[in-house]
Scaffold this motif. Structure first.
Motif, short mmCIF file in Angstrom:
data_model
loop_
_atom_site.label_atom_id
_atom_site.label_comp_id
_atom_site.label_asym_id
_atom_site.label_seq_id
_atom_site.Cartn_x
_atom_site.Cartn_y
_atom_site.Cartn_z
N SER A 177 0.83 -1.20 0.00
CA SER A 177 0.00 0.00 0.00
C SER A 177 0.87 1.26 0.00
O SER A 177 0.63 2.20 -0.78
N ARG A 178 1.88 1.28 0.86
CA ARG A 178 2.77 2.44 0.92
C ARG A 178 3.53 2.64 -0.39
O ARG A 178 3.64 3.75 -0.88
N ARG A 179 4.00 1.55 -0.95
CA ARG A 179 4.84 1.66 -2.16
C ARG A 179 4.02 1.98 -3.40
O ARG A 179 4.46 2.76 -4.24
N SER A 180 2.82 1.40 -3.51
CA SER A 180 2.02 1.59 -4.72
C SER A 180 1.01 2.73 -4.61
O SER A 180 0.55 3.25 -5.62
N GLY A 181 0.63 3.06 -3.38
CA GLY A 181 -0.41 4.07 -3.19
C GLY A 181 -1.80 3.53 -3.45
O GLY A 181 -2.78 4.28 -3.48
N LEU A 182 -1.92 2.22 -3.65
CA LEU A 182 -3.20 1.60 -3.97
C LEU A 182 -3.84 0.95 -2.75
O LEU A 182 -3.16 0.58 -1.79
N GLU A 183 -5.16 0.79 -2.84
CA GLU A 183 -5.89 0.02 -1.82
C GLU A 183 -5.47 -1.44 -1.95
O GLU A 183 -5.39 -1.98 -3.06
N VAL A 184 -5.20 -2.08 -0.80
CA VAL A 184 -4.88 -3.50 -0.77
C VAL A 184 -5.98 -4.19 0.03
O VAL A 184 -6.17 -3.92 1.21
N VAL A 185 -6.71 -5.07 -0.65
CA VAL A 185 -7.81 -5.80 -0.03
C VAL A 185 -7.31 -7.17 0.39
O VAL A 185 -6.72 -7.90 -0.42
N LEU A 186 -7.51 -7.52 1.66
CA LEU A 186 -7.17 -8.87 2.13
C LEU A 186 -8.35 -9.78 1.83
O LEU A 186 -9.48 -9.49 2.21
N TRP A 187 -8.07 -10.92 1.16
CA TRP A 187 -9.13 -11.82 0.71
C TRP A 187 -8.86 -13.22 1.22
O TRP A 187 -7.77 -13.77 0.99
N ASP A 188 -9.83 -13.81 1.89
CA ASP A 188 -9.70 -15.15 2.46
C ASP A 188 -9.26 -16.13 1.37
O ASP A 188 -9.94 -16.28 0.36
N GLU A 189 -8.13 -16.76 1.58
CA GLU A 189 -7.59 -17.66 0.56
C GLU A 189 -7.64 -19.13 0.96
O GLU A 189 -7.01 -19.96 0.30
N ARG A 190 -8.37 -19.45 2.00
CA ARG A 190 -8.39 -20.84 2.43
C ARG A 190 -8.74 -21.77 1.28
O ARG A 190 -9.67 -21.52 0.53
N LEU A 191 -7.96 -22.81 1.16
CA LEU A 191 -8.13 -23.88 0.18
C LEU A 191 -7.82 -23.51 -1.26
O LEU A 191 -8.00 -24.32 -2.16
N THR A 192 -7.34 -22.29 -1.54
CA THR A 192 -7.04 -21.96 -2.93
C THR A 192 -5.86 -22.76 -3.47
O THR A 192 -5.88 -23.17 -4.63
N THR A 193 -4.85 -22.99 -2.64
CA THR A 193 -3.71 -23.79 -3.10
C THR A 193 -4.14 -25.22 -3.36
O THR A 193 -3.74 -25.84 -4.34
N VAL A 194 -5.01 -25.75 -2.50
CA VAL A 194 -5.55 -27.10 -2.69
C VAL A 194 -6.36 -27.15 -3.99
O VAL A 194 -6.22 -28.08 -4.78
N ALA A 195 -7.19 -26.14 -4.21
CA ALA A 195 -8.01 -26.09 -5.43
C ALA A 195 -7.12 -25.98 -6.67
O ALA A 195 -7.39 -26.62 -7.69
N ALA A 196 -6.07 -25.18 -6.59
CA ALA A 196 -5.15 -25.02 -7.72
C ALA A 196 -4.48 -26.36 -8.05
O ALA A 196 -4.38 -26.75 -9.22
#
Length: 147
Positions: A85-104
């Motif tokens: 956020s500091r480096r890009s000046g953009l909004e950073v949204v935290l998104w629940d990633e549970r099981l995404t690696t398993v799904a991938a």
């Protein structure tokens, strides 16, 4: 507008980007670093991607435990989100990633990708799944708002 999706790991960051209509996520690359604390080059590469694709928001996978608690990885992810956020000046949204690696991993198994090859791409696909989940939530919110 485009949105960047990131799967932040201890030595890699999977990267995905949305299309301009915010409908689909495409895996872009995996940024690798020699150790957990070496983030300067990683942040510089993300900054370059943000500029190249004219990204206006970043969605960062948030690795909650299966019981919905937050562990050490969540703390590291929050720190990384602050740096982004500091480096890009953009909004950073935290998104629940549970099981995404398993799904991938499951997607690649179903596609017949060999085990050695799956390790090369799992973070990039996980980033795409994180971003796609976020994009789908935007579409759902828009549909519910218009009814």
């Amino acid at each position: 507008m485009r949105i960047l999706g990131l799967d932040f790991g201890s030595k890699t960051v999977g990267v995905a980007v949305s299309d301009e209509l915010l409908l689909t996520a495409q895996g872009l690359e995996i940024i690798r670093r020699p150790s957990q604390d070496k983030l300067r080059r990683t942040l510089a590469r993300i900054e370059a991607i943000v500029k190249e694709y004219r990204v206006e928001r970043i969605v960062l996978g948030y690795p909650k435990n299966m019981n919905n608690t937050e562990g050490e990885r969540c703390e590291k992810t929050k720190e990384f989100a602050g740096m982004l956020s500091r480096r890009s000046g953009l909004e950073v949204v935290l998104w629940d990633e549970r099981l995404t690696t398993v799904a991938a991993d499951k997607l690649m198994i179903e596609a017949g990708v060999r085990r050695e090859e799956r390790k090369k791409y799992v973070d990039e696909i996980a980033a795409a799944l994180i971003l796609q989940g976020y994009l789908d939530s935007l579409q759902l919110a828009e549909q519910n708002g218009s009814k």
